[in-house]
Design a protein around this motif. Structure first.
Motif, mmCIF file in Angstrom:
data_model
loop_
_atom_site.group_PDB
_atom_site.id
_atom_site.type_symbol
_atom_site.label_atom_id
_atom_site.label_comp_id
_atom_site.label_asym_id
_atom_site.label_seq_id
_atom_site.Cartn_x
_atom_site.Cartn_y
_atom_site.Cartn_z
ATOM 1 N N THR B 44 -45.200 47.973 116.271
ATOM 2 C CA THR B 44 -44.253 49.004 115.863
ATOM 3 C C THR B 44 -45.005 50.287 115.550
ATOM 4 O O THR B 44 -46.163 50.256 115.140
ATOM 5 N N PRO B 45 -44.354 51.414 115.767
ATOM 6 C CA PRO B 45 -45.023 52.696 115.521
ATOM 7 C C PRO B 45 -45.225 52.970 114.038
ATOM 8 O O PRO B 45 -46.103 53.728 113.654
ATOM 9 N N LEU B 46 -44.393 52.363 113.204
ATOM 10 C CA LEU B 46 -44.421 52.682 111.774
ATOM 11 C C LEU B 46 -44.424 51.374 111.003
ATOM 12 O O LEU B 46 -43.597 50.506 111.264
ATOM 13 N N PRO B 47 -45.347 51.196 110.066
ATOM 14 C CA PRO B 47 -45.312 49.942 109.307
ATOM 15 C C PRO B 47 -43.991 49.839 108.552
ATOM 16 O O PRO B 47 -43.533 50.803 107.957
ATOM 17 N N GLY B 48 -43.404 48.657 108.619
ATOM 18 C CA GLY B 48 -42.131 48.475 107.917
ATOM 19 C C GLY B 48 -40.950 48.508 108.853
ATOM 20 O O GLY B 48 -39.901 47.999 108.514
ATOM 21 N N VAL B 49 -41.116 49.105 110.040
ATOM 22 C CA VAL B 49 -40.020 49.112 111.000
ATOM 23 C C VAL B 49 -40.169 47.901 111.908
ATOM 24 O O VAL B 49 -41.159 47.792 112.628
ATOM 25 N N LYS B 50 -39.216 46.982 111.793
ATOM 26 C CA LYS B 50 -39.245 45.775 112.621
ATOM 27 C C LYS B 50 -37.850 45.504 113.131
ATOM 28 O O LYS B 50 -36.875 45.853 112.471
ATOM 29 N N GLY B 148 -43.091 60.258 97.316
ATOM 30 C CA GLY B 148 -43.395 60.469 98.727
ATOM 31 C C GLY B 148 -42.882 59.347 99.616
ATOM 32 O O GLY B 148 -42.665 59.557 100.808
ATOM 33 N N VAL B 149 -42.696 58.170 99.039
ATOM 34 C CA VAL B 149 -42.175 57.043 99.812
ATOM 35 C C VAL B 149 -40.840 57.401 100.449
ATOM 36 O O VAL B 149 -40.547 57.006 101.579
ATOM 37 N N PHE B 150 -40.058 58.181 99.726
ATOM 38 C CA PHE B 150 -38.715 58.478 100.210
ATOM 39 C C PHE B 150 -38.733 59.382 101.439
ATOM 40 O O PHE B 150 -37.720 59.543 102.103
ATOM 41 N N LEU B 151 -39.901 59.989 101.721
ATOM 42 C CA LEU B 151 -39.991 60.789 102.948
ATOM 43 C C LEU B 151 -39.756 59.916 104.177
ATOM 44 O O LEU B 151 -39.331 60.393 105.214
ATOM 45 N N LEU B 152 -40.065 58.628 104.050
ATOM 46 C CA LEU B 152 -39.881 57.733 105.188
ATOM 47 C C LEU B 152 -38.460 57.217 105.299
ATOM 48 O O LEU B 152 -38.093 56.617 106.306
ATOM 49 N N ALA B 153 -37.666 57.443 104.252
ATOM 50 C CA ALA B 153 -36.319 56.860 104.216
ATOM 51 C C ALA B 153 -35.476 57.214 105.449
ATOM 52 O O ALA B 153 -34.822 56.330 106.000
ATOM 53 N N PRO B 154 -35.477 58.483 105.899
ATOM 54 C CA PRO B 154 -34.638 58.785 107.067
ATOM 55 C C PRO B 154 -35.045 57.982 108.309
ATOM 56 O O PRO B 154 -34.180 57.499 109.040
ATOM 57 N N LEU B 155 -36.350 57.839 108.509
ATOM 58 C CA LEU B 155 -36.806 57.076 109.678
ATOM 59 C C LEU B 155 -36.399 55.619 109.554
ATOM 60 O O LEU B 155 -35.909 55.004 110.518
ATOM 61 N N PHE B 156 -36.583 55.065 108.351
ATOM 62 C CA PHE B 156 -36.181 53.670 108.139
ATOM 63 C C PHE B 156 -34.686 53.509 108.351
ATOM 64 O O PHE B 156 -34.231 52.507 108.906
ATOM 65 N N ALA B 157 -33.929 54.507 107.886
ATOM 66 C CA ALA B 157 -32.469 54.415 108.026
ATOM 67 C C ALA B 157 -32.079 54.414 109.498
ATOM 68 O O ALA B 157 -31.220 53.636 109.923
ATOM 69 N N CYS B 158 -32.732 55.281 110.286
ATOM 70 C CA CYS B 158 -32.425 55.316 111.717
ATOM 71 C C CYS B 158 -32.769 53.974 112.358
ATOM 72 O O CYS B 158 -32.006 53.445 113.173
ATOM 73 N N ALA B 159 -33.927 53.424 111.974
ATOM 74 C CA ALA B 159 -34.323 52.125 112.524
ATOM 75 C C ALA B 159 -33.319 51.062 112.113
ATOM 76 O O ALA B 159 -32.937 50.205 112.924
ATOM 77 N N ALA B 160 -32.847 51.130 110.848
ATOM 78 C CA ALA B 160 -31.881 50.135 110.379
ATOM 79 C C ALA B 160 -30.589 50.233 111.172
ATOM 80 O O ALA B 160 -30.013 49.217 111.573
ATOM 81 N N LEU B 161 -30.163 51.460 111.425
ATOM 82 C CA LEU B 161 -28.918 51.642 112.188
ATOM 83 C C LEU B 161 -29.076 51.078 113.597
ATOM 84 O O LEU B 161 -28.227 50.330 114.092
ATOM 85 N N PHE B 162 -30.192 51.430 114.232
ATOM 86 C CA PHE B 162 -30.398 51.013 115.627
ATOM 87 C C PHE B 162 -30.543 49.496 115.727
ATOM 88 O O PHE B 162 -29.794 48.829 116.446
ATOM 89 N N PHE B 163 -31.492 48.942 114.985
ATOM 90 C CA PHE B 163 -31.732 47.498 115.104
ATOM 91 C C PHE B 163 -30.572 46.699 114.520
ATOM 92 O O PHE B 163 -30.261 45.609 115.012
ATOM 93 N N GLY B 164 -29.919 47.236 113.505
ATOM 94 C CA GLY B 164 -28.744 46.564 112.969
ATOM 95 C C GLY B 164 -27.656 46.447 114.017
ATOM 96 O O GLY B 164 -27.019 45.404 114.168
ATOM 97 N N THR B 165 -27.461 47.532 114.768
ATOM 98 C CA THR B 165 -26.453 47.507 115.828
ATOM 99 C C THR B 165 -26.822 46.503 116.905
ATOM 100 O O THR B 165 -25.995 45.685 117.333
ATOM 101 N N VAL B 166 -28.087 46.557 117.346
ATOM 102 C CA VAL B 166 -28.504 45.660 118.429
ATOM 103 C C VAL B 166 -28.381 44.205 118.001
ATOM 104 O O VAL B 166 -27.789 43.374 118.705
ATOM 105 N N ASN B 167 -28.906 43.892 116.800
ATOM 106 C CA ASN B 167 -28.835 42.503 116.327
ATOM 107 C C ASN B 167 -27.385 42.066 116.158
ATOM 108 O O ASN B 167 -27.033 40.923 116.482
ATOM 109 N N GLY B 168 -26.553 42.976 115.654
ATOM 110 C CA GLY B 168 -25.147 42.644 115.461
ATOM 111 C C GLY B 168 -24.469 42.347 116.784
ATOM 112 O O GLY B 168 -23.674 41.413 116.888
#
Lengths: 155, 191
Positions: B44-50, B148-168
């Motif tokens: 994955t490009p970003l740690p935490g995005v799976k 500073g952790v919250f700077l990653l929140a938008p990217l994580f949210a986008c990943a959650a939306l995308f992978f959540g949709t695909v898995n769903g």
């Protein structure tokens, strides 16, 4: 693991269980198939999710928009100016008067009696944390937001 | 020590009675563990995005066997998956445990949404967002105590939306092909 490889190329006979699959389904058909899995509320959820994503970007990345300019003279806060309207400000120092120009969303040092003019040449400051220091005249201009994302920004 | 005595000793071994439910949960957890291993192998490009493929299993179990079974399967998956990956009690383990806990709680609330309108995709997206929120809150509170952790929140949210949709969608696809027994009994008229 070897099974199924020939079916990809289409050289093997069709499995008997799928008589209707005359050809590979078109892209439109596939899209229809997947779209049927989404119920009306799912679209709502996806929409809300997208709004949440879009909303998080400015929330997390702007660190508070530039809201005010803090002008210091001799280490003391001389003025805090709202970055809402156009105005100029003259700050007295040991060498003379430093002129600060404020516009909506940004501010700059317009003129300074210092010899090297570093703070003037820095130009417009618009992001929270940015600072222009006119050291000879003991004047500094710093942009502040609601929350300060950085202690200072330098280039 | 006669042979019969040792036999008797052997027979005294504690035997836990296993129900069909236990077997089913173990089987489903095994599938989830396999998927989480695949997950870990995907770069994955970003740690935490799976992709969170194992959540497909959670969603199916939730729909077919209820929330309790889903919680069991998810808990076992987090535990055994971390043991297999050598992450047990490492930060990654706590992150995935927190994410799993949050998403299970969210699923527990979201499964009461009217099923006519909200399908597996909604549940998956909600769970993905809850998962991300739990992880980011734990990271902020414990691992990286800085905003500073919250700077990653938008990217994580986008990943959650995308992978959540695909898995769903994948889960919905599995669920839309009814089990042979169910197909005969539950949905005779449905085309």
């Amino acid at each position: 693991m070897a099974c199924g490889c020939c079916c990809v190329t289409g050289s093997c006979p069709m499995p008997p269980s799928e008589p209707a699959a005359t050809a590979a389904p078109s892209l439109g058909q596939r899209w229809q198939e997947w779209r049927h899995l989404l119920r009306p509320g799912d679209w709502l959820t996806l929409g809300l999710g997208a709004v949440l994503c879009a909303g998080l970007f400015p929330l997390a990345w702007q660190g508070g928009a530039a809201e005010k300019a803090v002008v210091r003279s001799g280490g003391q806060v001389f003025a805090e100016v709202d970055l809402k309207q156009r105005r100029t400000l003259e700050v007295p120092g040991p060498l003379g008067r430093t002129v600060i120009a404020v516009e909506p969303g940004r501010a700059r040092v317009a003129a300074d009696p210092g010899p090297r003019q570093y703070c003037v040449r820095q130009g417009w400051l618009a992001r929270p944390g940015e600072i222009a220091i006119c050291a000879p005249n003991h004047v500094s201009l710093q942009i502040a937001g609601r929350t300060s994302a950085y202690d200072s920004l330098s280039y | 020590m006669t042979p019969s005595a040792t036999d008797a000793d052997c027979r005294r071994v504690l035997r836990i009675p296993l129900s069909a439910e236990d077997h089913r949960i173990a089987r489903l957890a095994a599938a989830a563990i396999g998927l989480s291993l695949i997950d870990a192998a995907i770069p994955t490009p970003l740690p935490g995005v799976k992709p969170g493929l194992a959540n497909i299993v959670t969603l199916i179990v939730l729909a077919r066997c209820g929330w309790r079974a889903a919680a069991w399967v998810t808990g076992l998956r987090v535990l055994a998956g971390s043991l297999l990956l050598g992450q047990f009690l490492a930060p990654g383990f706590f992150l995935s445990a927190t994410g799993a806990l949050f998403s299970l709680l969210a699923l527990g609330a979201a499964r009461h949404l009217p099923g006519r309108w909200f399908g597996p995709v909604s549940l998956s997206v909600i769970a993905a967002f809850a998962h991300m929120a739990g992880q980011i809150l734990l990271a902020r509170a414990w691992l990286i105590p800085h905003d500073g952790v919250f700077l990653l929140a938008p990217l994580f949210a986008c990943a959650a939306l995308f992978f959540g949709t695909v898995n769903g969608l994948v889960a919905a696809r599995f669920l839309s092909t009814p089990l042979a027994a169910e197909a005969a009994a539950a949905e005779p008229a449905h085309v």
